[in-house]
Scaffold this motif. Structure first.
Motif, mmCIF file in Angstrom:
data_model
loop_
_atom_site.group_PDB
_atom_site.id
_atom_site.type_symbol
_atom_site.label_atom_id
_atom_site.label_comp_id
_atom_site.label_asym_id
_atom_site.label_seq_id
_atom_site.Cartn_x
_atom_site.Cartn_y
_atom_site.Cartn_z
ATOM 1 N N GLU A 140 0.944 -1.250 0.223
ATOM 2 C CA GLU A 140 0.013 -0.088 -0.041
ATOM 3 C C GLU A 140 0.912 1.208 0.071
ATOM 4 O OE1 GLU A 140 -2.524 -3.338 1.647
ATOM 5 O OE2 GLU A 140 -0.537 -2.366 1.939
ATOM 6 N N ILE A 141 1.949 1.275 0.942
ATOM 7 C CA ILE A 141 2.931 2.363 0.631
ATOM 8 C C ILE A 141 3.612 2.341 -0.432
ATOM 9 C CG2 ILE A 141 4.909 3.433 1.812
ATOM 10 C CD1 ILE A 141 4.210 1.654 4.437
ATOM 11 N N ASN A 142 3.938 1.513 -1.038
ATOM 12 C CA ASN A 142 4.556 1.822 -2.557
ATOM 13 C C ASN A 142 3.586 2.272 -3.591
ATOM 14 O OD1 ASN A 142 7.071 1.113 -1.683
ATOM 15 N ND2 ASN A 142 7.440 -0.808 -2.944
ATOM 16 N N ALA A 143 2.579 1.889 -3.287
ATOM 17 C CA ALA A 143 1.198 2.092 -4.298
ATOM 18 C C ALA A 143 1.073 3.541 -4.284
ATOM 19 C CB ALA A 143 0.095 1.164 -3.797
ATOM 20 N N ALA A 144 1.244 4.094 -3.190
ATOM 21 C CA ALA A 144 1.094 5.516 -2.844
ATOM 22 C C ALA A 144 2.255 6.593 -3.247
ATOM 23 C CB ALA A 144 0.814 5.883 -1.308
ATOM 24 N N GLY A 145 3.264 5.702 -3.921
ATOM 25 C CA GLY A 145 4.554 6.543 -4.552
ATOM 26 C C GLY A 145 5.566 6.744 -3.559
ATOM 27 N N PHE A 146 5.667 6.013 -2.450
ATOM 28 C CA PHE A 146 6.909 6.450 -1.517
ATOM 29 C C PHE A 146 8.227 5.575 -1.892
ATOM 30 C CE2 PHE A 146 3.326 7.839 0.778
ATOM 31 C CZ PHE A 146 3.854 9.023 1.414
ATOM 32 N N GLY A 147 8.064 4.328 -2.547
ATOM 33 C CA GLY A 147 9.066 3.541 -3.067
ATOM 34 C C GLY A 147 9.891 3.110 -2.110
ATOM 35 N N LEU A 148 9.562 2.304 -1.263
ATOM 36 C CA LEU A 148 10.152 1.766 0.139
ATOM 37 C C LEU A 148 10.970 0.536 -0.529
ATOM 38 C CD1 LEU A 148 7.898 1.780 3.101
ATOM 39 C CD2 LEU A 148 9.808 3.401 2.721
#
Length: 204
Positions: A140-148
């Motif tokens: 979910e975090i990566n889908a939001a564009g944060f690129g962890l």
């Protein structure tokens, strides 16, 4: 010896509940990493996540309790008797030297304990908390564009876990350093601590 009531009922509940959840998370966490097999990956992962949410809820409630009761002041760092405490744990404890710190209801933790507990609350707990949530919601975090980077998240979480394990080992050792090996343990069960008489040469 003088017997005084040190640890309130909620403190004892919070302490033992936190200990149980942390140990449960360590056992399941090491299994998730493939160290051994007890429950199987799926069950271990599910139990680990459930214990994590329970621990977060407990931490939030404990933070609320500490601030509403004023007990947060117990963790304010101090240098008073700090060198004496270091000297006591390094050598004095082995020569039966008098303890340089006397507990009271207003001063439950010696200077080294204050620093250790503060480090847990401000460093280790947030490290585990934030990295664990990042790991759990990685997609979910990566889908939001944060690129962890999942590898970095896992590494940070593992470092936090080993720091907690180190704290737990030291904590268990320190428990045995009372006037008997079980006196500190009994105090965290009953709330009552037996302390040296200040008139017997122990600095209050």
């Amino acid at each position: 010896m003088e017997r005084i009531y040190i640890f309130k009922r909620f403190e004892r509940f919070w302490h033992w509940s936190q200990a149980l959840l942390i140990i449960l998370m360590m056992v399941t966490g090491f299994e998730i990493h493939g160290t051994y097999t007890l429950l199987g990956y799926g069950d271990a992962s599910e139990l680990h996540t459930s214990a994590a949410w329970a621990l977060i809820a407990l931490w939030v409630f404990a933070i609320f309790w500490h601030f509403t009761t004023g007990e947060w002041r117990q963790y304010i760092p101090t240098t008073e008797n700090l060198v004496a405490m270091l000297r006591y744990y390094l050598s004095g404890i082995f020569t039966h030297a008098p303890h340089p710190f006397r507990q009271t209801q207003l001063r439950k933790h010696n200077p080294l304990q204050r620093l250790a507990y503060l480090g847990v609350k401000l460093l280790i707990n947030p490290l585990i908390w934030l990295s664990g949530l990042a790991y759990l919601y990685y997609n979910e975090i990566n889908a939001a564009g944060f690129g962890l980077d999942l590898g970095v998240v896992a590494l940070v979480h593992t470092v936090g876990a080993f720091l907690m394990l180190a704290f737990l080992v030291v904590h268990v050792y320190v428990i045995t350093t009372g006037h008997t090996w079980s006196s500190h343990l009994e105090a965290m069960i009953t709330g009552w601590e037996e302390i040296d008489d200040p008139q017997a040469g122990v600095k209050p």
